[in-house]
Scaffold this motif. Structure first.
Motif, short mmCIF file in Angstrom:
data_model
loop_
_atom_site.label_atom_id
_atom_site.label_comp_id
_atom_site.label_asym_id
_atom_site.label_seq_id
_atom_site.Cartn_x
_atom_site.Cartn_y
_atom_site.Cartn_z
N TYR A 106 -4.75 2.83 8.33
CA TYR A 106 -4.16 4.09 9.22
C TYR A 106 -4.96 3.69 10.55
O TYR A 106 -3.90 3.20 11.29
CB TYR A 106 -4.46 5.46 9.15
N ALA A 139 -9.09 -1.67 2.70
CA ALA A 139 -8.36 -0.54 2.15
C ALA A 139 -9.04 0.39 1.22
O ALA A 139 -8.52 0.82 0.34
CB ALA A 139 -6.68 -1.61 1.63
N SER A 149 -0.10 3.71 -3.04
CA SER A 149 0.04 5.60 -2.91
C SER A 149 1.02 6.65 -3.04
O SER A 149 0.48 7.65 -3.43
CB SER A 149 -0.47 5.81 -1.11
N PRO A 162 -12.41 4.72 5.63
CA PRO A 162 -11.98 4.84 4.57
C PRO A 162 -10.66 5.35 4.74
O PRO A 162 -9.55 5.67 3.83
CB PRO A 162 -13.12 6.50 4.19
N PHE A 163 -10.65 5.13 6.26
CA PHE A 163 -8.51 5.08 6.44
C PHE A 163 -8.35 4.09 7.42
O PHE A 163 -7.33 4.06 8.35
CB PHE A 163 -7.87 6.61 6.96
N GLN A 164 -8.81 2.99 7.21
CA GLN A 164 -8.57 1.53 7.85
C GLN A 164 -7.16 1.48 8.34
O GLN A 164 -6.50 0.97 8.77
CB GLN A 164 -10.13 0.46 7.04
N TYR A 177 1.35 -1.76 -0.13
CA TYR A 177 0.52 -0.21 0.04
C TYR A 177 0.97 1.08 0.39
O TYR A 177 0.28 2.53 -0.18
CB TYR A 177 -0.92 0.03 1.05
N GLN A 218 -9.97 3.32 1.09
CA GLN A 218 -8.94 5.18 1.02
C GLN A 218 -9.03 4.66 0.15
O GLN A 218 -8.29 6.36 -0.44
CB GLN A 218 -7.73 4.24 1.79
N TYR A 219 -8.78 4.59 -1.33
CA TYR A 219 -8.17 4.51 -2.22
C TYR A 219 -9.55 5.51 -2.87
O TYR A 219 -9.54 5.79 -3.86
CB TYR A 219 -7.46 3.52 -2.86
N THR A 274 -10.52 9.21 -2.09
CA THR A 274 -9.96 10.23 -2.93
C THR A 274 -8.75 10.04 -4.43
O THR A 274 -8.59 10.58 -4.63
CB THR A 274 -8.15 9.50 -2.17
N GLN A 331 -7.80 14.95 8.61
CA GLN A 331 -8.15 14.80 6.67
C GLN A 331 -8.94 15.03 6.67
O GLN A 331 -8.84 14.91 5.16
CB GLN A 331 -8.01 13.10 7.35
#
Lengths: 307, 445
Positions: free
Chosen positions: B402, B112, B93, B398-400, B89, B115-116, B119, B439
């Protein structure tokens, strides 16, 4: 081996050792129980992992789980393991070995060459800014390579060099410690009078360097070459962030990728090949040390005794 | 009832988020995105040929890629496959933010994906025909890859959970295989008493495992509506999990071994770790990682939180997605479709992958497959039933990735110190909320 390295920056150390206490010669060393015990512990500390590695390279994956780490399992699979290491994934281990050799030959070789040229120049020529360079080199020795890796990545990314072998080779060319070592060594090993004599005989600077200075520098060169070779051979973090394509991995990165397969859904668990691969990876380094030992040791002692 | 209302609210929020997005970046982007790509277009691209780069570690894809190239000789698939997990990842990223070296297809685990996709890092595959594939997949994985009418990847495998247990150990100490988590706690006590070196399970705190158990217990800590997020571990499901697990921790009934290490494989092999509640993909790892315990292990249904309840959850599993910056999207989609919905599925299942497609899960050949490792047990029946019982209303943050990375600094403390699990979860919640706000998410507390 490593103990002799740390004991080596030795000129004033040697002076301090010459204490007025009872004289003893190399033939009749004074006994010291504490030092002997400490030494034995150090030997154990360095040798046990190596023994562990050798023993466990003879086991299969199930043998590894079944048996005690410090003794052999029922199955002796060393040869199978070696064969599997070289054939697994279409023999990519061989490719990683060649990559590592390439990085060592170009990176460590180039770093040594630059260190020799630079060290000689700094030791034997007077020019403005020498003190500044000295400060810079000493400062650079103190900066760990890991701290520079990310800025270097960003720079190389801008230049479009990431994911190419150049991204590993070019940063390896710079070895502040090697430069410093060559500088100190050249200052001691080459009498300035000898260079003056050569110049008076009409030899050009290039010829003086190659025919007079270089042979005297040989032990130092071997030492620096060993240091840079080990550093390049073991380099992990730089290739980790620079390379994506497994075809360009060095051994360190490849083995770590194999090891992390065990953490992957459906991944092949090949701890036996990781261990065998690690053993194979350190063999060339051991060979290099044994082979170059005599040059290296004579280099360490240079300048420590008044001739 | 509540679920329906939730969906409508979520739908509305999504529409407004999309509308905002469209105004913000102008129409041109969306035009090219929503333009449908017909099967004819895909076929033309395949006939024309080209190169695609695939970043994926799933081992069976090697055969799939070879078959695909045989079928379409003008297409070259560069499978880059040595990296997994965090490093994968990070690399993805980095490539996306640098705008350079982005692969055409990337393996992205379900946790994940958000997250992608949020964005705008991934291509919406619905215009390529992915939206018509919904009915092929089980609800858990499909829910994970789709968001409203958008589809951000095709499910590659799934991980409906099951309880794997070492039958030899259970038989030796005459312990019954637990069917509820209360029985599991009893079994843990009995086992550890009978053999102080043996534990019912290993756990030093694992984010993926914890969220899966919460999912099964009916807890829904994360609610996600576009950029609006709610995080709350204070519900009845979480209480159930805390009660049982706190006792396991307090009475030292869990082996202090991290998952996926060599110690862990060793424990699974020598009987000191007696059960493992995890995804149905585990048999492949048993075969290669714990070869010496062949014949000792069996699969069973997950223990229930209340007797008779059949609810299950997913653990692990991943999709293939097409990054927004992929160069050859038609070919990338064609490959993804081939691997995850077409002929590639059968190939992958035959090599041991666990499918996400209903047809494979329900096929008699799949269900009656005898597992040598489990002494001939037809374990797929258990896994398929679990897959059908996975609740589909779970969502990850959406930021799992992290959030998972800070799990050990928060909840993990409960496993190694006097911190209580409930306090650990609260600390995890607070840290996740803080990060979400930083974020730019609207975090509802």
């Amino acid at each position: 081996m490593s103990t002799s390295v740390t004991a080596s920056p030795a000129k004033n150390g040697a002076a301090r050792l010459r204490t007025p206490r009872k004289a003893h010669s190399p033939g009749k060393p004074r006994r010291n129980v504490l030092l002997t015990v400490l030494m034995a512990l150090m030997v154990l500390y360095t040798v046990v992992p190596l023994i562990w590695l050798v023993i466990n390279a003879t086991k299969t994956q199930s043998g590894l789980a079944d048996s005690n780490g410090l003794w052999f399992a029922h199955d002796f699979a060393l040869w199978d393991n070696i064969r599997d290491t070289f054939t697994y994934h279409d023999g990519i281990f061989g490719r990683w070995l060649l990559n590592t050799l390439l990085y060592v030959v170009l990176g460590a070789g180039g770093a040594t060459l630059l260190a020799v040229l630079g060290g000689y120049a700094l030791a034997k020529f007077q020019f403005p800014g020498k003190r500044a360079i000295f400060a810079l080199v000493i400062g650079a020795v103190a900066v760990p390579g890991t701290a520079l890796a990310v800025p270097t990545f960003l720079m190389f990314s801008k230049m479009g060099l990431t994911d190419t072998p150049w991204a590993v080779i070019i940063p390896s060319l710079v070895s502040p410690f090697g430069l410093y070592l060559m500088w100190v060594f050249a200052a001691e090993a080459i009498p300035t009078e000898l260079l003056e004599a050569a110049r008076m005989d009409g030899a050009s600077e290039v010829r003086t360097f190659f025919q007079v200075a270089l042979p005297l520098l040989a032990p130092g060169i071997v030492t620096v070459l060993l240091f840079t070779t080990v550093a390049t051979w073991n380099n992990y973090f730089l290739p980790l962030i620079m390379l994506k394509d497994p075809d360009w991995y060095p051994l360190t990165l490849g083995l770590s990728a194999w090891s992390s397969q065990a953490q992957t859904i459906g991944g092949d668990v090949i701890f036996n090949l990781v261990i065998t691969g690690s053993l194979l990876t350190i063999l060339p380094l051991i060979a290099a040390f044994l082979f170059l030992q005599k040059y290296w040791q004579s280099g360490l002692a240079a300048g420590s005794v008044k001739e | 009832m509540r679920r329906t209302t939730g969906r409508i609210v979520r739908g509305l929020a999504l529409v407004s988020a999309l509308a905002l997005g469209a105004t913000a970046c102008g129409g041109s982007d969306d035009d090219s995105d929503t333009k449908a790509v017909s099967a004819g277009d895909l076929q033309a691209a395949l006939d024309k040929g080209g190169d695609i780069t695939v970043w994926a570690w799933e081992p069976t894809l090697k055969t799939v890629a070879a078959d695909f190239q045989k079928k379409y000789p003008k297409v070259k698939v560069n499978l880059v496959s040595e990296r997994s997990g965090d490093k994968h990842y990070t690399a993805l990223s980095n490539a996306i933010s640098a705008g350079k070296g982005v692969p055409d297809v990337a393996q992205v685990e379900y946790f994940a994906l958000g997250q992608y996709s949020l964005t705008k890092g991934l291509t919406d595959l619905a215009p390529y025909g992915a939206d018509k594939l919904a009915s092929k997949y089980t609800p858990g994985p499909w829910n994970a890859v789709s968001d409203g009418d958008k589809v951000y990847g095709l499910p590659m495998d799934s991980g409906p959970m099951a309880l794997f247990y070492n039958k030899t150990v259970f038989d030796k100490y005459k312990i019954a295989v637990p069917t509820t988590w209360d029985e599991y706690l009893d079994a843990a006590r009995k086992l550890h008493k009978a053999d102080p070196k043996a534990y019912i399970a290993n756990d030093l705190g694992d984010a993926g495992f914890t969220t899966s158990l919460l999912w099964q217990a009916g807890s829904r800590p994360y609610k996600v509506d576009g950029t609006k997020v709610a995080i709350n571990f204070d519900d009845a499901g979480a209480k159930k999990f805390e009660t049982i697990w706190q006792q396991l921790i307090d009475e030292k009934l869990l082996a202090p071994v991290s998952g996926w290490t060599d110690d862990w494989y060793k424990g699974l092999g020598d009987g000191t770790i007696a059960t493992l509640a995890t995804g149905a993909w585990m048999p492949a790892n048993f075969v290669t990682g714990v070869p010496n315990a062949k014949g000792q292990w069996r699969a069973a249904a997950m223990p229930a939180w209340t007797k008779g309840d059949k609810a299950s959850a997913e653990n692990g599993g991943s999709s293939l997605a097409v990054p927004a910056l992929a160069k050859n999207k038609e070919l990338a989609y064609a490959f993804t479709e081939y691997a995850n919905s077409g002929a590639g599925v059968a190939t992958r299942v035959s090599e041991g992958a666990f499918p996400a497609t209903k047809a494979e899960l329900e096929s008699p050949a799949f269900q009656s497959k005898k597992f040598d490792y489990f002494d001939g047990q037809e374990a797929n029946k258990i896994f398929a039933e679990s897959a059908a019982n996975v609740a589909s209303d779970w969502s990850y943050l959406p930021f799992q990735p992290y959030a998972n990375s800070i799990f050990n600094d928060t909840v993990g403390k409960a496993y190694v110190s006097s911190t209580k699990l409930a306090d650990g979860l609260k600390a995890w919640q607070d840290a996740s909320v803080k990060y979400g706000e930083e974020q730019g998410f609207t975090v509802e507390k």
